[in-house]
Design a protein around this motif. Sequence first.
Motif, PDB file in Angstrom:
ATOM      1  N   LEU A 158      32.276 -61.209  19.141  1.00 42.84           N
ATOM      2  CA  LEU A 158      30.958 -61.867  20.028  1.00 42.84           C
ATOM      3  C   LEU A 158      31.839 -61.614  21.343  1.00 42.84           C
ATOM      4  O   LEU A 158      31.064 -61.327  22.707  1.00 42.84           O
ATOM      5  N   ARG A 159      33.590 -61.904  21.061  1.00 45.13           N
ATOM      6  CA  ARG A 159      34.038 -62.043  22.392  1.00 45.13           C
ATOM      7  C   ARG A 159      34.078 -60.930  23.170  1.00 45.13           C
ATOM      8  O   ARG A 159      33.574 -60.667  24.441  1.00 45.13           O
ATOM      9  N   VAL A 160      34.587 -59.650  22.208  1.00 44.63           N
ATOM     10  CA  VAL A 160      33.865 -57.914  22.966  1.00 44.63           C
ATOM     11  C   VAL A 160      32.302 -57.680  23.752  1.00 44.63           C
ATOM     12  O   VAL A 160      31.750 -57.202  24.154  1.00 44.63           O
ATOM     13  N   LEU A 161      31.150 -58.571  22.090  1.00 47.63           N
ATOM     14  CA  LEU A 161      29.608 -58.104  22.737  1.00 47.63           C
ATOM     15  C   LEU A 161      29.426 -59.051  23.940  1.00 47.63           C
ATOM     16  O   LEU A 161      28.582 -58.173  24.702  1.00 47.63           O
ATOM     17  N   GLY A 162      30.062 -59.950  24.007  1.00 48.07           N
ATOM     18  CA  GLY A 162      29.466 -60.650  25.653  1.00 48.07           C
ATOM     19  C   GLY A 162      30.632 -59.893  26.348  1.00 48.07           C
ATOM     20  O   GLY A 162      30.077 -60.199  27.642  1.00 48.07           O
ATOM     21  N   ARG A 163      31.474 -59.257  26.782  1.00 47.21           N
ATOM     22  CA  ARG A 163      31.715 -58.921  28.056  1.00 47.21           C
ATOM     23  C   ARG A 163      31.689 -57.619  28.152  1.00 47.21           C
ATOM     24  O   ARG A 163      30.555 -57.326  29.043  1.00 47.21           O
ATOM     25  N   ARG A 164      29.673 -57.158  27.207  1.00 49.49           N
ATOM     26  CA  ARG A 164      29.493 -56.308  27.643  1.00 49.49           C
ATOM     27  C   ARG A 164      27.753 -56.575  27.388  1.00 49.49           C
ATOM     28  O   ARG A 164      27.183 -55.427  27.604  1.00 49.49           O
ATOM     29  N   ILE A 165      27.029 -57.635  27.506  1.00 49.14           N
ATOM     30  CA  ILE A 165      26.065 -57.828  27.563  1.00 49.14           C
ATOM     31  C   ILE A 165      25.471 -57.630  27.658  1.00 49.14           C
ATOM     32  O   ILE A 165      23.771 -57.301  28.348  1.00 49.14           O
ATOM     33  N   LEU A 166      25.629 -57.836  29.638  1.00 52.03           N
ATOM     34  CA  LEU A 166      24.439 -57.115  30.540  1.00 52.03           C
ATOM     35  C   LEU A 166      24.118 -55.637  30.238  1.00 52.03           C
ATOM     36  O   LEU A 166      23.172 -55.281  30.690  1.00 52.03           O
ATOM     37  N   GLU A 167      24.606 -54.587  29.291  1.00 53.01           N
ATOM     38  CA  GLU A 167      25.047 -53.283  28.767  1.00 53.01           C
ATOM     39  C   GLU A 167      23.061 -53.641  28.095  1.00 53.01           C
ATOM     40  O   GLU A 167      22.508 -52.353  28.473  1.00 53.01           O
ATOM     41  N   VAL A 168      22.906 -54.721  27.432  1.00 51.95           N
ATOM     42  CA  VAL A 168      22.151 -54.710  26.517  1.00 51.95           C
ATOM     43  C   VAL A 168      20.960 -56.068  27.592  1.00 51.95           C
ATOM     44  O   VAL A 168      19.602 -55.073  27.262  1.00 51.95           O
ATOM     45  N   VAL A 169      21.270 -56.899  28.250  1.00 53.72           N
ATOM     46  CA  VAL A 169      19.543 -57.389  28.654  1.00 53.72           C
ATOM     47  C   VAL A 169      19.769 -56.407  30.922  1.00 53.72           C
ATOM     48  O   VAL A 169      18.156 -57.149  31.138  1.00 53.72           O
ATOM     49  N   ALA A 170      20.438 -56.009  30.999  1.00 60.00           N
ATOM     50  CA  ALA A 170      20.584 -55.924  31.996  1.00 60.00           C
ATOM     51  C   ALA A 170      21.169 -54.574  32.411  1.00 60.00           C
ATOM     52  O   ALA A 170      21.746 -54.770  33.665  1.00 60.00           O
ATOM     53  N   PRO A 171      20.924 -53.037  31.830  1.00 55.87           N
ATOM     54  CA  PRO A 171      21.871 -51.973  32.538  1.00 55.87           C
ATOM     55  C   PRO A 171      21.249 -51.677  33.630  1.00 55.87           C
ATOM     56  O   PRO A 171      22.469 -51.120  33.968  1.00 55.87           O
ATOM     57  N   GLU A 172      20.437 -52.191  34.552  1.00 55.05           N
ATOM     58  CA  GLU A 172      20.507 -52.065  36.103  1.00 55.05           C
ATOM     59  C   GLU A 172      21.612 -52.024  36.677  1.00 55.05           C
ATOM     60  O   GLU A 172      22.337 -51.635  37.826  1.00 55.05           O
ATOM     61  N   VAL A 173      22.201 -53.041  35.863  1.00 46.38           N
ATOM     62  CA  VAL A 173      23.461 -53.825  37.042  1.00 46.38           C
ATOM     63  C   VAL A 173      24.755 -53.957  36.396  1.00 46.38           C
ATOM     64  O   VAL A 173      25.808 -54.328  37.191  1.00 46.38           O
ATOM     65  N   ALA A 174      24.200 -53.586  35.230  1.00 46.58           N
ATOM     66  CA  ALA A 174      26.038 -53.710  34.054  1.00 46.58           C
ATOM     67  C   ALA A 174      27.524 -53.176  34.451  1.00 46.58           C
ATOM     68  O   ALA A 174      28.225 -52.976  35.141  1.00 46.58           O
ATOM     69  N   GLU A 175      26.469 -52.088  34.939  1.00 45.83           N
ATOM     70  CA  GLU A 175      27.545 -50.683  35.419  1.00 45.83           C
ATOM     71  C   GLU A 175      29.059 -50.740  37.011  1.00 45.83           C
ATOM     72  O   GLU A 175      29.855 -51.270  36.682  1.00 45.83           O
ATOM     73  N   ALA A 176      28.043 -51.631  37.713  1.00 48.01           N
ATOM     74  CA  ALA A 176      28.623 -52.090  39.047  1.00 48.01           C
ATOM     75  C   ALA A 176      29.677 -52.961  38.514  1.00 48.01           C
ATOM     76  O   ALA A 176      30.420 -53.482  38.744  1.00 48.01           O
ATOM     77  N   TRP A 177      29.067 -54.281  37.604  1.00 47.94           N
ATOM     78  CA  TRP A 177      29.481 -55.545  37.196  1.00 47.94           C
ATOM     79  C   TRP A 177      31.046 -54.943  36.605  1.00 47.94           C
ATOM     80  O   TRP A 177      31.634 -55.938  37.060  1.00 47.94           O
ATOM     81  N   GLU A 178      31.161 -54.266  35.343  1.00 45.29           N
ATOM     82  CA  GLU A 178      31.946 -54.136  34.603  1.00 45.29           C
ATOM     83  C   GLU A 178      33.069 -53.183  35.511  1.00 45.29           C
ATOM     84  O   GLU A 178      34.230 -53.387  35.884  1.00 45.29           O
ATOM     85  N   ALA A 179      32.468 -51.943  36.605  1.00 45.76           N
ATOM     86  CA  ALA A 179      33.794 -51.795  37.235  1.00 45.76           C
ATOM     87  C   ALA A 179      34.438 -52.452  38.152  1.00 45.76           C
ATOM     88  O   ALA A 179      35.566 -53.176  38.176  1.00 45.76           O
ATOM     89  N   GLU A 180      34.144 -54.040  38.959  1.00 45.88           N
ATOM     90  CA  GLU A 180      34.028 -55.070  39.152  1.00 45.88           C
ATOM     91  C   GLU A 180      34.795 -55.156  39.095  1.00 45.88           C
ATOM     92  O   GLU A 180      36.570 -55.956  38.783  1.00 45.88           O
ATOM     93  N   GLN A 181      34.613 -55.942  37.783  1.00 48.56           N
ATOM     94  CA  GLN A 181      35.387 -56.727  36.656  1.00 48.56           C
ATOM     95  C   GLN A 181      37.030 -56.515  36.124  1.00 48.56           C
ATOM     96  O   GLN A 181      37.805 -56.679  36.109  1.00 48.56           O
ATOM     97  N   LEU A 182      36.300 -54.999  35.783  1.00 54.07           N
ATOM     98  CA  LEU A 182      37.761 -54.130  35.799  1.00 54.07           C
ATOM     99  C   LEU A 182      38.586 -54.079  36.281  1.00 54.07           C
ATOM    100  O   LEU A 182      39.880 -54.502  36.338  1.00 54.07           O
ATOM    101  N   GLU A 183      38.634 -53.554  37.676  1.00 50.51           N
ATOM    102  CA  GLU A 183      39.388 -53.551  39.193  1.00 50.51           C
ATOM    103  C   GLU A 183      39.764 -54.783  38.864  1.00 50.51           C
ATOM    104  O   GLU A 183      41.522 -55.165  39.147  1.00 50.51           O
TER     105      GLU A 183
END
Length: 422
Positions: A158-183
């Motif tokens: 679940l910890r892994v899934l939680g970090r990628r949950i936006l790709e499931v429910v809101a893929p349109e914002v997931a990429e930008a948010w993940e990039a910001e989070q990883l940086e």
Amino acid sequence: MATTAAHPINGALARMHSLLDELAETPLWSMSQTATAEALVDFSQLESRVTELKSRTLAHAETVAVAETNASPSVAVWHSNATRSTKRDSFRQVRLAAGLDRYDLVREALGRGDVIAEQASVICTALDELPDDLDAGVLEQATKALVAFAEVHDAKALRVLGRRILEVVAPEVAEAWEAEQLEREEREAEKSAVFRMREDGHGRIKGSFTVPLLAGQMLERALLAFAAPKHQMANRAADEGEHEEQAPVPVRRPTAQRLGAAFVELIERLDPKELPKAGGVNATVVVTMTLDSLKDGLAAATLDTGDRISAATARRLACEAGVVPVVLGGKSQPLDVGRAKRYFTPGQRIAMGIRDGGCTARGCDAPPAMCHAHHDDPWSCHGHTDLDRGRLLCPYHHRRIHDPGYESDVGADNQVTFHRRT
């Protein structure tokens, strides 16, 4: 146990205690395999439901200021003292209570026994890490999705899934948010990188480290390569003179001891030629020993740090890339090169390290690797790059010895004393 019935929860707890009292001495010998399995699953669900009720009560404790009953600084500290729990565990329970108070869907799932406390904690943390400006509808979808995933996934997944949950429910914002989070995480990881080492006084060095994720995984892969069964078999074959064809060794994940041995081998096999230079010399360990010890003697060898190792270990390390053996009485590199070279050679630097032990300024304990090689007779004044007219000085004292505001004297012990000119 004395309790008050001022509230339905207190009364229910009293009844729970009474039921448990009835089961306190119940023998288990007659419980079948099926009944035992069912009971263990029921226990897990019951624990989840009790945890939800306790979490609601902990959240309420903030409202009624329970901590003030004994002047505790927080509910977590009060709970730790009142229940004899560790503060770490009490703070964990209070954090879970706060998370469940923010996310009703997770709290309700825990109250039904559909998720366990560990899963609920991971879900709350994952939801907390989502963007603050996330649409409420998207947040609700993410919550429902993670609760559903909890039916088939444990907390680690679940910890892994939680970090990628936006790709499931809101893929349109997931990429930008993940990039910001990883940086952000990578910047913080670089800032927080630490490495600590200390001697324990018994021939060992202990330590701990924190490094960025990528660096840690690179280290792990390197250690796994050294700890691999095939590598270990090759080492044994080389040591024992055996043929390569041997019985296969079962593949299993290395234990901490095997990884520790792999870490030692990794260090010993580092090629100093591939490492940055420290103080003009490759990052090597210098081992000083007599010629007799190198052949087959028992006299201990001395490291350039002043520590001692056995002759057997020194003979083994003399073959490794990261060690430079300095054999007293044996053949050595040329140490006097006169005017042929401007800078001291690596061989001369190593010899200075052995002779000087570090900075030669009186009272300074800078090690050889942190020092510069200084010409007693300046090169610009026709000085020679010879060992007996060179010395180690740390950067601070090297600047001082060239500072016209100071004069220096070299004592009989080869130590430099500085005096400010008046």
